[in-house]
Scaffold this motif. Structure first.
Motif, PDB file in Angstrom:
ATOM      1  N   LEU A 272     -35.890  49.601  66.109  1.00 39.01           N
ATOM      2  CA  LEU A 272     -35.720  48.154  65.995  1.00 39.01           C
ATOM      3  C   LEU A 272     -36.220  47.705  64.630  1.00 39.01           C
ATOM      4  CD1 LEU A 272     -36.864  46.814  69.491  1.00 39.01           C
ATOM      5  CD2 LEU A 272     -34.670  47.793  68.791  1.00 39.01           C
ATOM      6  N   ILE A 273     -35.485  46.794  64.011  1.00 44.43           N
ATOM      7  CA  ILE A 273     -35.817  46.288  62.680  1.00 44.43           C
ATOM      8  C   ILE A 273     -35.947  44.778  62.773  1.00 44.43           C
ATOM      9  CG2 ILE A 273     -35.031  46.071  60.286  1.00 44.43           C
ATOM     10  CD1 ILE A 273     -33.439  48.732  60.855  1.00 44.43           C
ATOM     11  N   ALA A 274     -37.174  44.282  62.549  1.00 40.17           N
ATOM     12  CA  ALA A 274     -37.462  42.855  62.684  1.00 40.17           C
ATOM     13  C   ALA A 274     -37.716  42.252  61.306  1.00 40.17           C
ATOM     14  CB  ALA A 274     -38.687  42.639  63.573  1.00 40.17           C
ATOM     15  N   GLY A 275     -36.814  41.384  60.862  1.00 41.36           N
ATOM     16  CA  GLY A 275     -36.987  40.743  59.558  1.00 41.36           C
ATOM     17  C   GLY A 275     -35.684  40.142  59.076  1.00 41.36           C
ATOM     18  N   ARG A 276     -35.811  39.083  58.296  1.00 41.15           N
ATOM     19  CA  ARG A 276     -34.626  38.423  57.755  1.00 41.15           C
ATOM     20  C   ARG A 276     -34.010  39.257  56.636  1.00 41.15           C
ATOM     21  NH1 ARG A 276     -35.665  36.154  52.749  1.00 41.15           N
ATOM     22  NH2 ARG A 276     -37.871  36.059  52.192  1.00 41.15           N
ATOM     23  N   MET A 277     -32.725  39.079  56.423  1.00 38.93           N
ATOM     24  CA  MET A 277     -32.067  39.679  55.270  1.00 38.93           C
ATOM     25  C   MET A 277     -32.464  38.894  54.023  1.00 38.93           C
ATOM     26  SD  MET A 277     -30.259  42.234  56.304  1.00 38.93           S
ATOM     27  CE  MET A 277     -29.652  42.899  57.869  1.00 38.93           C
ATOM     28  N   ALA A 278     -33.077  39.555  53.053  1.00 38.48           N
ATOM     29  CA  ALA A 278     -33.550  38.862  51.862  1.00 38.48           C
ATOM     30  C   ALA A 278     -32.517  38.934  50.742  1.00 38.48           C
ATOM     31  CB  ALA A 278     -34.886  39.451  51.407  1.00 38.48           C
ATOM     32  N   TRP A 279     -32.450  40.056  50.025  1.00 37.98           N
ATOM     33  CA  TRP A 279     -31.492  40.149  48.917  1.00 37.98           C
ATOM     34  C   TRP A 279     -31.124  41.611  48.676  1.00 37.98           C
ATOM     35  CZ3 TRP A 279     -36.555  38.367  47.988  1.00 37.98           C
ATOM     36  CH2 TRP A 279     -37.395  39.287  47.365  1.00 37.98           C
ATOM     37  N   GLN A 280     -30.017  41.817  47.928  1.00 37.76           N
ATOM     38  CA  GLN A 280     -29.531  43.135  47.527  1.00 37.76           C
ATOM     39  C   GLN A 280     -29.456  44.097  48.716  1.00 37.76           C
ATOM     40  OE1 GLN A 280     -31.812  44.602  44.190  1.00 37.76           O
ATOM     41  NE2 GLN A 280     -31.279  42.884  42.889  1.00 37.76           N
ATOM     42  N   ASN A 281     -28.707  43.722  49.746  1.00 41.86           N
ATOM     43  CA  ASN A 281     -28.660  44.524  50.969  1.00 41.86           C
ATOM     44  C   ASN A 281     -27.375  45.333  51.156  1.00 41.86           C
ATOM     45  OD1 ASN A 281     -31.205  43.983  52.320  1.00 41.86           O
ATOM     46  ND2 ASN A 281     -30.532  41.858  52.378  1.00 41.86           N
ATOM     47  N   LYS A 282     -26.521  45.359  50.150  1.00 44.04           N
ATOM     48  CA  LYS A 282     -25.267  46.092  50.292  1.00 44.04           C
ATOM     49  C   LYS A 282     -25.501  47.573  50.563  1.00 44.04           C
ATOM     50  CE  LYS A 282     -20.801  46.900  48.050  1.00 44.04           C
ATOM     51  NZ  LYS A 282     -20.746  48.343  48.414  1.00 44.04           N
ATOM     52  N   ALA A 283     -26.465  48.175  49.872  1.00 41.06           N
ATOM     53  CA  ALA A 283     -26.713  49.617  50.026  1.00 41.06           C
ATOM     54  C   ALA A 283     -27.100  49.965  51.453  1.00 41.06           C
ATOM     55  CB  ALA A 283     -27.789  50.071  49.047  1.00 41.06           C
ATOM     56  N   HIS A 284     -27.971  49.171  52.046  1.00 44.23           N
ATOM     57  CA  HIS A 284     -28.393  49.520  53.398  1.00 44.23           C
ATOM     58  C   HIS A 284     -27.295  49.221  54.416  1.00 44.23           C
ATOM     59  CE1 HIS A 284     -29.740  45.461  55.015  1.00 44.23           C
ATOM     60  NE2 HIS A 284     -29.390  46.054  56.112  1.00 44.23           N
ATOM     61  N   LYS A 285     -26.497  48.196  54.158  1.00 42.58           N
ATOM     62  CA  LYS A 285     -25.371  47.911  55.049  1.00 42.58           C
ATOM     63  C   LYS A 285     -24.342  49.030  54.988  1.00 42.58           C
ATOM     64  CE  LYS A 285     -25.866  42.862  54.901  1.00 42.58           C
ATOM     65  NZ  LYS A 285     -25.274  41.586  54.448  1.00 42.58           N
ATOM     66  N   ASP A 286     -24.060  49.528  53.794  1.00 41.25           N
ATOM     67  CA  ASP A 286     -23.123  50.648  53.636  1.00 41.25           C
ATOM     68  C   ASP A 286     -23.675  51.900  54.311  1.00 41.25           C
ATOM     69  OD1 ASP A 286     -21.465  49.004  52.191  1.00 41.25           O
ATOM     70  OD2 ASP A 286     -22.056  49.798  50.224  1.00 41.25           O
ATOM     71  N   THR A 287     -24.966  52.143  54.152  1.00 40.33           N
ATOM     72  CA  THR A 287     -25.601  53.300  54.790  1.00 40.33           C
ATOM     73  C   THR A 287     -25.504  53.201  56.305  1.00 40.33           C
ATOM     74  OG1 THR A 287     -27.157  53.580  52.954  1.00 40.33           O
ATOM     75  CG2 THR A 287     -27.760  54.575  55.061  1.00 40.33           C
ATOM     76  N   TYR A 288     -25.798  52.024  56.823  1.00 42.61           N
ATOM     77  CA  TYR A 288     -25.748  51.815  58.272  1.00 42.61           C
ATOM     78  C   TYR A 288     -24.371  52.141  58.837  1.00 42.61           C
ATOM     79  CZ  TYR A 288     -25.601  49.320  62.723  1.00 42.61           C
ATOM     80  OH  TYR A 288     -25.420  49.002  64.045  1.00 42.61           O
ATOM     81  N   GLU A 289     -23.325  51.720  58.154  1.00 38.77           N
ATOM     82  CA  GLU A 289     -21.965  51.948  58.641  1.00 38.77           C
ATOM     83  C   GLU A 289     -21.608  53.432  58.690  1.00 38.77           C
ATOM     84  OE1 GLU A 289     -20.008  49.842  60.052  1.00 38.77           O
ATOM     85  OE2 GLU A 289     -21.461  48.217  59.732  1.00 38.77           O
ATOM     86  N   GLN A 290     -22.273  54.244  57.892  1.00 36.19           N
ATOM     87  CA  GLN A 290     -21.975  55.673  57.833  1.00 36.19           C
ATOM     88  C   GLN A 290     -22.806  56.505  58.806  1.00 36.19           C
ATOM     89  OE1 GLN A 290     -22.576  56.757  53.731  1.00 36.19           O
ATOM     90  NE2 GLN A 290     -21.140  55.208  52.975  1.00 36.19           N
ATOM     91  N   LEU A 291     -23.757  55.878  59.485  1.00 35.32           N
ATOM     92  CA  LEU A 291     -24.637  56.620  60.378  1.00 35.32           C
ATOM     93  C   LEU A 291     -23.900  57.094  61.630  1.00 35.32           C
ATOM     94  CD1 LEU A 291     -27.857  54.373  60.287  1.00 35.32           C
ATOM     95  CD2 LEU A 291     -27.352  56.402  58.912  1.00 35.32           C
ATOM     96  N   LYS A 292     -24.302  58.234  62.131  1.00 35.20           N
ATOM     97  CA  LYS A 292     -23.709  58.777  63.355  1.00 35.20           C
ATOM     98  C   LYS A 292     -24.341  58.181  64.614  1.00 35.20           C
ATOM     99  CE  LYS A 292     -22.524  63.222  61.230  1.00 35.20           C
ATOM    100  NZ  LYS A 292     -22.743  64.690  61.278  1.00 35.20           N
ATOM    101  N   HIS A 293     -25.542  57.641  64.457  1.00 33.50           N
ATOM    102  CA  HIS A 293     -26.280  57.139  65.623  1.00 33.50           C
ATOM    103  C   HIS A 293     -26.669  55.682  65.433  1.00 33.50           C
ATOM    104  CE1 HIS A 293     -26.554  61.308  67.027  1.00 33.50           C
ATOM    105  NE2 HIS A 293     -26.886  61.619  65.782  1.00 33.50           N
ATOM    106  N   LYS A 294     -25.797  54.916  64.819  1.00 30.01           N
ATOM    107  CA  LYS A 294     -26.139  53.512  64.561  1.00 30.01           C
ATOM    108  C   LYS A 294     -26.217  52.679  65.827  1.00 30.01           C
ATOM    109  CE  LYS A 294     -21.422  52.193  63.123  1.00 30.01           C
ATOM    110  NZ  LYS A 294     -20.848  53.523  62.763  1.00 30.01           N
ATOM    111  N   ASP A 295     -25.670  53.192  66.933  1.00 28.12           N
ATOM    112  CA  ASP A 295     -25.781  52.474  68.206  1.00 28.12           C
ATOM    113  C   ASP A 295     -27.210  52.471  68.727  1.00 28.12           C
ATOM    114  OD1 ASP A 295     -25.358  55.316  68.530  1.00 28.12           O
ATOM    115  OD2 ASP A 295     -25.257  54.970  70.692  1.00 28.12           O
ATOM    116  N   ARG A 296     -28.078  53.296  68.135  1.00 27.10           N
ATOM    117  CA  ARG A 296     -29.488  53.367  68.536  1.00 27.10           C
ATOM    118  C   ARG A 296     -30.373  52.535  67.618  1.00 27.10           C
ATOM    119  NH1 ARG A 296     -30.415  58.888  69.965  1.00 27.10           N
ATOM    120  NH2 ARG A 296     -32.655  58.415  69.833  1.00 27.10           N
TER     121      ARG A 296
END
Length: 370
Positions: free
Chosen positions: A240-264
């Protein structure tokens, strides 16, 4: 800091970060320091200077006089207007004995003696992770702020050393390291309370937790990669990740989309103060492999919540964690993964870290800081 030995004092305070239901790092620091300071010094008058309408709960005692000064300042141009015109004009007219600024900014033109709190020099270490206009402002003004301040408080010994290593012209004698402490709301939960919290936030399943505004310095890309490796082998824990989106978040969003277990993995967004303590106390582990912190207050909050911690071996984090956490290299997601795996597989290690955390947390007190 006193103009003279006369009492009582008239103390003006920059309270821009006392935002109702939106307190984050500097806001929490401001709240904890001032709520104690005004009550410990009833003989003094405190003028709280807001840049927008405020909540009455921030007027902590009868010796506080709240004032709103325009404009709302959340942009370099507006910072300059607020500090160098509106604030300067108010301070010079009011003739306060001291101006206390807990957010690292001050008025270069005001005549009032100033106490400045410096939380970090992140803009120097990670310039690419700061918006260009903000970086330009910091680069120009921060050295001037440090020089102008009559006294400086840093939130850790690390920050004091960092200032002196980058600004040799600053007198070390006017800098005092006064470490942060934990808010009183964080404490251990009972097993029944943990079950209810897990049901509320994660359908009853166990979870690792990260807390903080999400931007590159928080190392979210490597946290996600590490957990994806962990989730491949371990089925019993989510992230679980608790926190607002601040800035420069494209890299982590792209990484998240490529994860095999992002449903967790679940992004909770900003979690209100009344829910965060129970959310933290029900976690199996607090994961905080930040790249750079002036203090790292969430580590201390986890110690009070009696949750084992994984954090970084850089900047101020070893100072806060001591021997009570697993310290890892934040530049290697494999190290974060290995720490997750090691901790998840050992109840004895969890108990040992929690025990050490109880000892480590006693070294930090807001009563000392204020």
């Amino acid at each position: 800091m006193h103009k003279s030995t006369q009492y009582p004092l008239k103390i003006a305070v920059n309270t821009r970060f006392l935002l109702n239901n939106k307190l984050e790092g500097i806001g929490h620091y401001t709240y904890e320091i001032l709520s104690r300071m005004v009550k410990n010094h009833p003989e003094d008058e405190f003028i709280f200077l807001f840049d927008r309408p405020f909540d009455q709960k921030f007027v902590f005692a009868d010796n506080v006089r709240p004032i709103v000064i325009s404009p709302p300042a959340r942009h370099p141009i507006l910072w300059k207007i607020w500090f160098e015109w509106s604030l300067k004009r108010f301070l010079n007219k009011e003739k306060a004995d001291v101006f206390f600024s807990p957010d690292g900014y001050l008025s270069l033109k005001a005549e009032t003696p100033t106490l400045l709190t410096v939380h970090d020099l992140a803009y120097i270490h990670y310039p690419s992770q700061v918006p260009k206009n903000v970086y330009k402002y910091y680069k120009k003004h921060n050295p001037l702020f440090l020089k102008k301040a009559d006294a400086i408080v840093t939130v850790s010994k690390f920050v004091k050393k960092d200032i002196l290593s980058h600004f040799q012209e600053i007198d070390a004698n006017k800098i005092q390291a006064v470490q942060n402490a934990c808010r009183g709301k964080f404490q251990a939960s009972t097993d029944d309370e943990k079950r209810k919290t897990r049901a509320q936030f994660n359908n009853g399943r166990s979870y690792f937790l990260f807390v903080g505004a999400i931007h590159p310095r928080k190392n979210m890309v490597r946290i996600l990669k590490a957990f994806d490796l962990f989730a491949k082998e371990e089925q019993n824990v989510d992230l679980l990740i608790a926190g607002r989106m601040a800035w420069q978040n494209k890299a982590h969003k792209d990484t998240y989309e490529q994860l095999k277990h992002k449903d967790r993995i679940k992004f909770l967004g900003f979690v209100p103060d009344n829910e965060l303590p129970s959310l933290l106390a029900a976690a199996d582990c607090f994961v905080y492999p930040s790249l750079f912190e002036g203090f790292g207050l969430p580590i201390l909050e986890a110690f009070h919540a009696e949750v084992p911690v994984i954090t970084s071996n850089v900047s101020s984090m070893p100072e806060v964690a001591g021997q009570a956490a697993i310290l890892i290299n934040p530049d290697r997601h494999q190290d974060i993964y290995q720490a997750m795996k090691t901790l998840n597989g050992s109840e004895d290690l969890k108990k040992e870290l929690i025990k050490k955390g109880k000892i480590q947390r006693e070294k930090f007190s807001w009563d000392i800081a204020s």
